[in-house]
Design an enzyme around this catalytic site. Sequence first.
Site, PDB file in Angstrom:
ATOM      1  N   VAL A 180       0.872  -1.173   0.000  1.00  0.00           N
ATOM      2  CA  VAL A 180       0.000   0.000   0.000  1.00  0.00           C
ATOM      3  C   VAL A 180       0.906   1.220   0.000  1.00  0.00           C
ATOM      4  O   VAL A 180       2.029   1.175   0.498  1.00  0.00           O
ATOM      5  CB  VAL A 180      -0.969   0.018   1.201  1.00  0.00           C
ATOM      6  CG1 VAL A 180      -2.019  -1.061   1.072  1.00  0.00           C
ATOM      7  CG2 VAL A 180      -0.219  -0.137   2.516  1.00  0.00           C
ATOM      8  N   SER A 181       0.403   2.317  -0.543  1.00  0.00           N
ATOM      9  CA  SER A 181       1.269   3.478  -0.765  1.00  0.00           C
ATOM     10  C   SER A 181       1.645   4.228   0.494  1.00  0.00           C
ATOM     11  O   SER A 181       2.653   4.908   0.534  1.00  0.00           O
ATOM     12  CB  SER A 181       0.596   4.435  -1.754  1.00  0.00           C
ATOM     13  OG  SER A 181       0.441   3.802  -3.004  1.00  0.00           O
ATOM     14  N   SER A 182       0.832   4.167   1.525  1.00  0.00           N
ATOM     15  CA  SER A 182       1.151   4.915   2.747  1.00  0.00           C
ATOM     16  C   SER A 182       0.575   4.192   3.945  1.00  0.00           C
ATOM     17  O   SER A 182      -0.214   3.247   3.830  1.00  0.00           O
ATOM     18  CB  SER A 182       0.577   6.338   2.682  1.00  0.00           C
ATOM     19  OG  SER A 182      -0.837   6.296   2.757  1.00  0.00           O
TER      20      SER A 182
END
Length: 210
Positions: free
Chosen positions: A9-11
Amino acid sequence: MNIYGYIRVSSRDQNEDRQLLSLKRIGVLEKNIYLDKISGKSFVRPQYLQLLKRLKKGDIVIIKSIDRLGRNYEEILEQWRKITKEIGADIQVIDMPLLNTNTAHGDLTGVFIADLVLQILAYVAETERAFIRQRQAEGIAAAQRRGIQFGCKKKNVPENFEKYYQLWCEDKISLRKAAADLQMNYSTFYRRCMELKEGEKNKLKKRYKG
């Protein structure tokens, strides 16, 4: 043969539950699932690197979708080669079975088709990025010809801003008191005062030059 799952996941604010559920549903053990909460631009990711160290020939890596592996298709192609060619493991993509390298056992059919599809995807993605950049440049140029200015739009200052600006210039009020009376952020009030001062200086310069 071991089956591993990889999630990205990106963050830290994004939720990985959807990917986790998909991997568990097809039988991936939770102890064999690696999770990175990091951008997909680079493959320098702690959990991904741990997964590579653990992978052996004949193992399978399962991901929910190809963008969970990464965003840069050149990097994806390189990592794909490393996993399938150097290590000799297989890759399965839940949302796009055409990319599965283990669809045909005993020959190279699965790997060949997956490589071909991935190359096409990389080409399409790069072409689309080029089109987007071109459209953006053409759109900006057309807007500028119509006189549209780009950049952050400044908020209007309160009606009595200049009154407080003059009081501040005459040392009759502090910056913080003036900003508070105007219900403006202190730094915003100071910045707008500096802009106004600069504007006055430029006007004087033009007057003397004229």
